[in-house]
Design a protein around this motif. Sequence first.
Motif, PDB file in Angstrom:
ATOM      1  N   ARG A  41       0.838  -1.204   0.000  1.00  0.00           N
ATOM      2  CA  ARG A  41       0.000   0.000   0.000  1.00  0.00           C
ATOM      3  C   ARG A  41       0.869   1.248   0.000  1.00  0.00           C
ATOM      4  O   ARG A  41       1.788   1.381   0.807  1.00  0.00           O
ATOM      5  N   ALA A  42       0.566   2.150  -0.918  1.00  0.00           N
ATOM      6  CA  ALA A  42       1.293   3.417  -1.009  1.00  0.00           C
ATOM      7  C   ALA A  42       0.290   4.555  -1.117  1.00  0.00           C
ATOM      8  O   ALA A  42      -0.698   4.452  -1.850  1.00  0.00           O
ATOM      9  N   ALA A  43       0.526   5.626  -0.380  1.00  0.00           N
ATOM     10  CA  ALA A  43      -0.337   6.799  -0.400  1.00  0.00           C
ATOM     11  C   ALA A  43       0.385   7.934  -1.119  1.00  0.00           C
ATOM     12  O   ALA A  43       1.533   8.235  -0.803  1.00  0.00           O
ATOM     13  N   LEU A  44      -0.277   8.550  -2.087  1.00  0.00           N
ATOM     14  CA  LEU A  44       0.324   9.612  -2.897  1.00  0.00           C
ATOM     15  C   LEU A  44      -0.558  10.848  -2.813  1.00  0.00           C
ATOM     16  O   LEU A  44      -1.753  10.789  -3.084  1.00  0.00           O
ATOM     17  N   ASN A  45       0.046  11.969  -2.449  1.00  0.00           N
ATOM     18  CA  ASN A  45      -0.703  13.222  -2.392  1.00  0.00           C
ATOM     19  C   ASN A  45       0.272  14.378  -2.598  1.00  0.00           C
ATOM     20  O   ASN A  45       1.491  14.173  -2.601  1.00  0.00           O
ATOM     21  N   ASP A  46      -0.286  15.570  -2.775  1.00  0.00           N
ATOM     22  CA  ASP A  46       0.581  16.730  -2.977  1.00  0.00           C
ATOM     23  C   ASP A  46       0.949  17.406  -1.660  1.00  0.00           C
ATOM     24  O   ASP A  46       1.742  18.345  -1.651  1.00  0.00           O
TER      25      ASP A  46
END
Length: 305
Positions: A41-46
């Motif tokens: 699981r990987a979380a990507l955001n700015d």
Amino acid sequence: MPDVLRLGQGEPVPARIAAVGCGGAGCNILQQIPAELGITRAALNDAPHRSMAGIPSRLILPREPLAGLASMDEAAVKQLTSPEEKAIAGAILNHDLVVPLAGLGGETGGPAAALVGRVARILNSATLAIVASPFGAEGINRRMAAERALSLLTKKADGVVSFPNDELLKLAPQLPLLKAFEVLGAIMARPLVDLARSTTRTDVATLRDALRKAPRWRFGGGGGRERHRAFEAVEEAFASPWLPADPDTVERIVVIAAASDYAESVATEVAHEVRLAAPRAAIVLGGYADPTLGDRLRVSLLAGW
């Protein structure tokens, strides 16, 4: 009559799956994926966001270059040279199936999901994007942004399962908006959870081939008990508000069945009911035993056309 292809017939090694939550909505969906499944699981955001809490891999990437990078043609530009592409590649490298999760209509989720699709394709991983489109009440600007994001994403992923949010209100018309987002996140996680529990490494090529043969995919889920449980589960799945009213328009189906007593006889019964419901569709069938279901049979169905 189209064939029924079976998952789980090859080497008994689970598929290596990476799920990437893109943007705040995508990270909220990611939170619905049980850690014990073994999915990366990987979380990507700015920017850091509470929806990223507890996710082992967290990527903070500037939103401005995402759409431009995602738009590049993989055949012409095969190198992953930007910091954003390299960061994503580090999170999803050596996985058989990559699943971007996103809510469309914002500035980060859709472009990030498309970029994950581009990077995964260059790394030769299969991709299945699972995305939600805005409620009508969220305004025309978000809907138009969602349409642009979906158009780009369909060019980068092998298959895109879309969940128009307004259809959720047909299931629970009295649901407050914030609660509706929470319920939708749990529904959107279901097909990924079922695929993770039933798909082996050798199955991924079969899944990818099926996904590529339909431009749009939707989800339906159902359950049944006792003697006619397969009929009830399949009937409820096809009644999903996200599926077309006429099952004859469906060309491809990926169906995962789960039951405490799952066996060949259950698989055969489910395949029979799906074939009766959608006689024109080519079917990919998988399943697994889930002792928590008791006497209940659960069906997750992805329909493509």
